[in-house]
Design an enzyme around this catalytic site. Sequence first.
Site, PDB file in Angstrom:
ATOM      1  N   PRO A  14      -2.169   0.350  19.606  1.00 46.44           N
ATOM      2  CG  PRO A  14      -3.650  -1.384  18.966  1.00 46.44           C
ATOM      3  CD  PRO A  14      -3.247  -0.583  19.865  1.00 46.44           C
ATOM      4  CE1 TYR A  27      -0.398   3.698   9.337  1.00 46.05           C
ATOM      5  CE2 TYR A  27       0.283   2.801   8.120  1.00 46.05           C
ATOM      6  CZ  TYR A  27      -0.310   2.778   9.072  1.00 46.05           C
ATOM      7  OH  TYR A  27      -1.623   1.844   8.628  1.00 46.05           O
ATOM      8  CE1 TYR A  36      -4.845   4.056  11.745  1.00 43.67           C
ATOM      9  CE2 TYR A  36      -4.923   3.864   9.448  1.00 43.67           C
ATOM     10  CZ  TYR A  36      -4.399   3.121  10.410  1.00 43.67           C
ATOM     11  OH  TYR A  36      -3.183   2.519  10.974  1.00 43.67           O
ATOM     12  CE  LYS A  70       4.928   3.914  13.131  1.00 44.59           C
ATOM     13  NZ  LYS A  70       5.642   2.788  11.752  1.00 44.59           N
ATOM     14  CG  HIS A 121      -2.316  -0.826   1.387  1.00 47.74           C
ATOM     15  ND1 HIS A 121      -2.722  -1.200   2.488  1.00 47.74           N
ATOM     16  CD2 HIS A 121      -1.922  -1.969   0.320  1.00 47.74           C
ATOM     17  CE1 HIS A 121      -3.842  -2.109   1.609  1.00 47.74           C
ATOM     18  NE2 HIS A 121      -3.424  -2.585   0.622  1.00 47.74           N
TER      19      HIS A 121
END
Length: 395
Positions: free
Chosen positions: A295, A387, A204, A299, A75
Site C-alpha cells: 500500500p 504517484y 510519509y 495503487k 492534494h
Amino acid sequence: MISTRTQVGIVGAGPAGLVLSHLLYLQGIESIVVENRSRQYVEERVRAGVLEQGTVDLLTQMGVGERMKREGLVHYGIELRFQGRSHRIDFQELTDGKGITIYAQHEVLKDLNNARIATGGQVFFEVEEVSVHDFDSSQPKIRYRKEGSDNELVCDFIAGCDGFHGICRPSIPAGVLIEYEREYPFGWLGILADAPPSTKELIYAYHDRGFALHSMRTPQIGRLYVQCDPLEDIAEWSDERIWQELQIRLASEGWKLTEGPVLQKGVTGMRSYVVEPMQYGRLFLAGDSAHIVPPTGAKGLNLAVADVWVLARALKQFYTTGSQSLLNNYSQTCLRRVWKVQRFSWWMTSMLHRFPDANPFDRRRQLAELDYVTSSTAAAKTLAENYVGLTMDGI
C-alpha cells in the site's frame, strides 16, 4: 437451473467489477455482476482512499464523480519526513498541474452502485457457490445459487474481478499461470481516528523505529499507520501505545500531531504479487485477482480501474468490429502498467521501511536516497509522476 443470457458476466462487485459494468453500459454492452457479499458489506468495508488523477478523470467522465468532486480532498503534494524534517514533493509543479484525491474506496462503490441501479444495471449480491465454466469455449458460464435457486449465466466473456481470494484465478487450469510474489517482513498497523488531520497533505515518515504514515479520510477523520510485525497481536496495541508511537515517528520541529478516539484498528500484512497471463480463453482477470501491491504507493484501486479500462476498450472493439486484437493483447497491455506500478510500490516501500535484517550501511543508504529524492528535481519528478498516476493512454 435458471438460465440467463448476457454479453459479459462479471464476478465481483468491487471497484474493478462495478467500473467495468458501468463502462460497458455506457458503450451499449450488457453485463451482469455477481457478488457473494452483501451490498452493505461492500459499501462499508474501509479500504484505500487515494485516487490518481486518471482515476478521478475517468470516474468523472463516467458520470459518477459528482459527489467525489464535492466531498473528496484534492492534494497537490505529499511530505517526505526523515531525521525530524519535512520535505514537500510538489505534484502540481512537477506534473503540469496534476494531483490526487482523497476519497475512500467504499464511497466510490456507493456512487457506482447507485449509478448501476439508476441505469437498470443488474448487480446480484449475496450469491453463493459461484463457479466459472467453459471459458475456453465461445459460451462461458457462471453458475451460482441465489435465494435457494441454482442459476447459470451464459455469456460471451467472463471478467474475474473477485479479488485475490476469489474463485476465478484458481479455476484456470494448472500450468497455465506463472506467479510472481514477494512477501515483506513487516505489516501496517492502521487506525481510523476521530481526530482532524494534523496536516493538509499526506506525510510519509522514515524513522529508525519504523515507517509511519499520516493520512486522512475526511476533514474530521484521520487515517494513520505505523510499521509493525505482520503477525502483531492487535490486542497488545492500546490506543495510548499507538499514539505514542505515532508521536515519536512523525515528530518534527514546530509540528504537532492531533490525537483523538480510535474508531478502528487492525494489522495488514504486505506483499507484491503478479500472475501472468491475466487471461485464459474468454476469462479475463482484473484488479486484485491478478495482482497485489504493497500500500505504500497507494495503487491498488487505481491499478484495478486501469485494468478494466483496457478491458472495456477491447470489448467495445469486439462488439463494434468483430476484431479480437485488443482482447488478445489484454494481458500484455495491462502487464506493462502492472510491472511499472509494482516497481514504484516496491521502491517506495524499500526506501521508507525499516527492514529487520538491515545493517547500518542499509540505513545510511536509505537516508541518502531520501536526501536525493528531496533535493533533485529530476528524482522528485519521477516520484510525483508515478504517484499521481501514469496516463491511461500510456498503458
